[in-house]
Write a protein that holds these residues in place. Sequence first.
Motif, PDB file in Angstrom:
ATOM      1  N   LEU A 220      73.317  29.705  62.214  1.00  0.00           N
ATOM      2  CA  LEU A 220      73.731  28.490  62.735  1.00  0.00           C
ATOM      3  C   LEU A 220      72.025  27.507  62.645  1.00  0.00           C
ATOM      4  O   LEU A 220      71.807  26.400  62.447  1.00  0.00           O
ATOM      5  CB  LEU A 220      75.214  28.117  63.188  1.00  0.00           C
ATOM      6  N   TYR A 221      71.901  27.688  63.931  1.00  0.00           N
ATOM      7  CA  TYR A 221      70.550  27.252  65.061  1.00  0.00           C
ATOM      8  C   TYR A 221      69.692  26.864  63.291  1.00  0.00           C
ATOM      9  O   TYR A 221      68.714  26.013  62.950  1.00  0.00           O
ATOM     10  CB  TYR A 221      70.048  27.960  66.118  1.00  0.00           C
ATOM     11  N   GLN A 222      68.969  28.864  62.394  1.00  0.00           N
ATOM     12  CA  GLN A 222      68.160  28.656  61.976  1.00  0.00           C
ATOM     13  C   GLN A 222      68.463  27.657  60.287  1.00  0.00           C
ATOM     14  O   GLN A 222      67.351  27.531  59.917  1.00  0.00           O
ATOM     15  CB  GLN A 222      67.566  29.848  62.251  1.00  0.00           C
ATOM     16  N   HIS A 223      69.873  27.843  59.939  1.00  0.00           N
ATOM     17  CA  HIS A 223      69.846  26.704  59.056  1.00  0.00           C
ATOM     18  C   HIS A 223      69.552  25.799  59.519  1.00  0.00           C
ATOM     19  O   HIS A 223      69.163  24.378  58.834  1.00  0.00           O
ATOM     20  CB  HIS A 223      71.145  27.295  58.577  1.00  0.00           C
ATOM     21  N   PHE A 224      69.695  24.956  61.039  1.00  0.00           N
ATOM     22  CA  PHE A 224      70.469  23.453  60.882  1.00  0.00           C
ATOM     23  C   PHE A 224      68.281  23.356  61.153  1.00  0.00           C
ATOM     24  O   PHE A 224      67.932  22.340  60.769  1.00  0.00           O
ATOM     25  CB  PHE A 224      70.659  22.917  61.859  1.00  0.00           C
ATOM     26  N   LEU A 225      67.647  23.899  61.654  1.00  0.00           N
ATOM     27  CA  LEU A 225      66.675  23.309  62.194  1.00  0.00           C
ATOM     28  C   LEU A 225      65.467  23.968  60.539  1.00  0.00           C
ATOM     29  O   LEU A 225      64.906  23.020  60.348  1.00  0.00           O
ATOM     30  CB  LEU A 225      65.953  25.045  62.786  1.00  0.00           C
ATOM     31  N   ALA A 226      65.914  25.076  59.424  1.00  0.00           N
ATOM     32  CA  ALA A 226      64.993  24.545  58.598  1.00  0.00           C
ATOM     33  C   ALA A 226      66.045  23.324  57.695  1.00  0.00           C
ATOM     34  O   ALA A 226      64.278  22.979  57.424  1.00  0.00           O
ATOM     35  CB  ALA A 226      65.805  25.495  57.159  1.00  0.00           C
ATOM     36  N   ILE A 227      66.943  22.741  58.246  1.00  0.00           N
ATOM     37  CA  ILE A 227      67.354  21.153  57.618  1.00  0.00           C
ATOM     38  C   ILE A 227      66.180  20.687  57.932  1.00  0.00           C
ATOM     39  O   ILE A 227      65.730  19.645  57.198  1.00  0.00           O
ATOM     40  CB  ILE A 227      68.725  21.057  57.641  1.00  0.00           C
ATOM     41  N   ALA A 228      66.070  20.594  59.345  1.00  0.00           N
ATOM     42  CA  ALA A 228      64.966  19.255  60.231  1.00  0.00           C
ATOM     43  C   ALA A 228      64.028  19.481  60.009  1.00  0.00           C
ATOM     44  O   ALA A 228      63.381  17.997  59.941  1.00  0.00           O
ATOM     45  CB  ALA A 228      65.577  19.854  61.702  1.00  0.00           C
ATOM     46  N   HIS A 229      63.270  20.251  59.120  1.00  0.00           N
ATOM     47  CA  HIS A 229      61.593  20.804  58.796  1.00  0.00           C
ATOM     48  C   HIS A 229      61.397  20.646  57.055  1.00  0.00           C
ATOM     49  O   HIS A 229      60.806  20.659  57.081  1.00  0.00           O
ATOM     50  CB  HIS A 229      61.346  21.852  58.898  1.00  0.00           C
ATOM     51  N   THR A 230      62.707  20.316  56.865  1.00  0.00           N
ATOM     52  CA  THR A 230      62.631  20.122  55.619  1.00  0.00           C
ATOM     53  C   THR A 230      63.303  18.401  55.187  1.00  0.00           C
ATOM     54  O   THR A 230      62.613  18.025  55.168  1.00  0.00           O
ATOM     55  CB  THR A 230      63.454  21.087  54.656  1.00  0.00           C
ATOM     56  N   SER A 231      64.503  18.938  54.252  1.00  0.00           N
ATOM     57  CA  SER A 231      65.277  17.606  53.574  1.00  0.00           C
ATOM     58  C   SER A 231      65.491  16.625  54.920  1.00  0.00           C
ATOM     59  O   SER A 231      65.621  15.233  54.220  1.00  0.00           O
ATOM     60  CB  SER A 231      66.550  18.005  53.349  1.00  0.00           C
ATOM     61  N   MET A 232      65.481  16.614  55.933  1.00  0.00           N
ATOM     62  CA  MET A 232      65.891  15.625  56.461  1.00  0.00           C
ATOM     63  C   MET A 232      65.168  15.609  57.600  1.00  0.00           C
ATOM     64  O   MET A 232      64.448  14.130  58.781  1.00  0.00           O
ATOM     65  CB  MET A 232      67.055  16.046  57.824  1.00  0.00           C
ATOM     66  N   ALA A 233      63.125  15.862  57.217  1.00  0.00           N
ATOM     67  CA  ALA A 233      62.560  15.438  58.524  1.00  0.00           C
ATOM     68  C   ALA A 233      61.425  14.066  58.707  1.00  0.00           C
ATOM     69  O   ALA A 233      61.230  13.610  59.308  1.00  0.00           O
ATOM     70  CB  ALA A 233      60.907  16.287  57.785  1.00  0.00           C
ATOM     71  N   ASP A 234      61.644  13.880  57.391  1.00  0.00           N
ATOM     72  CA  ASP A 234      60.640  12.013  57.321  1.00  0.00           C
ATOM     73  C   ASP A 234      62.622  11.441  57.200  1.00  0.00           C
ATOM     74  O   ASP A 234      61.692   9.886  56.891  1.00  0.00           O
ATOM     75  CB  ASP A 234      60.528  12.301  56.283  1.00  0.00           C
ATOM     76  N   MET A 235      63.730  11.267  57.682  1.00  0.00           N
ATOM     77  CA  MET A 235      64.391  10.938  57.145  1.00  0.00           C
ATOM     78  C   MET A 235      64.726   8.841  58.980  1.00  0.00           C
ATOM     79  O   MET A 235      64.507  10.270  59.708  1.00  0.00           O
ATOM     80  CB  MET A 235      65.999  10.862  57.755  1.00  0.00           C
ATOM     81  N   PRO A 236      64.476   8.320  58.452  1.00  0.00           N
ATOM     82  CA  PRO A 236      65.198   7.687  59.779  1.00  0.00           C
ATOM     83  C   PRO A 236      65.754   7.202  60.343  1.00  0.00           C
ATOM     84  O   PRO A 236      65.622   6.901  61.388  1.00  0.00           O
ATOM     85  CB  PRO A 236      64.781   5.851  59.090  1.00  0.00           C
ATOM     86  N   LEU A 237      67.078   8.534  60.428  1.00  0.00           N
ATOM     87  CA  LEU A 237      68.115   8.039  61.309  1.00  0.00           C
ATOM     88  C   LEU A 237      67.788   9.127  62.273  1.00  0.00           C
ATOM     89  O   LEU A 237      68.620   9.328  63.679  1.00  0.00           O
ATOM     90  CB  LEU A 237      69.749   8.198  60.306  1.00  0.00           C
ATOM     91  N   ASN A 238      66.580  10.157  61.998  1.00  0.00           N
ATOM     92  CA  ASN A 238      65.993  10.882  63.709  1.00  0.00           C
ATOM     93  C   ASN A 238      65.586  10.421  64.816  1.00  0.00           C
ATOM     94  O   ASN A 238      65.480   9.669  64.575  1.00  0.00           O
ATOM     95  CB  ASN A 238      65.164  12.439  62.383  1.00  0.00           C
ATOM     96  N   HIS A 239      66.376  11.152  65.483  1.00  0.00           N
ATOM     97  CA  HIS A 239      65.664  10.723  66.273  1.00  0.00           C
ATOM     98  C   HIS A 239      64.332  11.815  67.287  1.00  0.00           C
ATOM     99  O   HIS A 239      64.741  13.221  67.282  1.00  0.00           O
ATOM    100  CB  HIS A 239      67.149  11.559  68.139  1.00  0.00           C
ATOM    101  N   SER A 240      63.692  11.215  68.061  1.00  0.00           N
ATOM    102  CA  SER A 240      62.090  11.969  68.140  1.00  0.00           C
ATOM    103  C   SER A 240      62.198  12.774  69.237  1.00  0.00           C
ATOM    104  O   SER A 240      61.335  13.995  69.269  1.00  0.00           O
ATOM    105  CB  SER A 240      61.222  10.738  67.642  1.00  0.00           C
ATOM    106  N   ASN A 241      63.654  11.591  70.111  1.00  0.00           N
ATOM    107  CA  ASN A 241      63.030  12.604  71.519  1.00  0.00           C
ATOM    108  C   ASN A 241      64.412  14.650  71.045  1.00  0.00           C
ATOM    109  O   ASN A 241      64.317  14.752  72.078  1.00  0.00           O
ATOM    110  CB  ASN A 241      63.432  11.870  72.292  1.00  0.00           C
TER     111      ASN A 241
END
Length: 185
Positions: free
Chosen positions: A11-32
């Motif tokens: 589960l962690y690895q799946h969402f880590l991959a999403i965070a580094h790909t499809s969600m990487a540049d989304m403005p709703l991401n919290h930088s911290n």
Amino acid sequence: MIEQNERVTALYQHFLAIAHTSMADMPLNHSNITVETIGFRVVHDNTDANVNEPRALLGVLITPWAMNLVWLPTVYQALTQPVGAMVHHEFGDMAFDFIQAFDEALGAYQTCSLESPLESVLDQEQARWVALGVMSHLSQAMANPAKHAGTATRHPTTTVQHTPSALLAPTARPSLSRRRLLTGR
């Protein structure tokens, strides 16, 4: 609580991959905030036929865009209901509506949004604190023998309603707002 196991790691690895790909540049991401799994524990099936059978892993998934309570079956399961269907779970005196999800690598799993986007969380440490608080409240609720932990019923609708304060409110107690649950105020 349980130690991280293969399912939680996947589960962690799946969402880590999403965070580094499809969600990487989304403005709703919290930088911290980074992806992290917190407090996953085994939920047992307490039906008469399967007393104390491990049924699922329950814990909090923190991502830069959301914090979710996750119901992850202990073994890979094929999708048996439509993605987006709501599934009601009761844990002691607390009730939550989860949304059915599916991934080829993970199988079927369910999420319940605790906060999306993460506007009230300042950093990873505070996100962890909130997640541990949620799991502490759930652990206390599951210790209540009045109801079976992990009882599930399927809602016939696939309409998604994000009302975390209603979802987090214990059914037999006065209303508990999301802010009060997460911050203690």
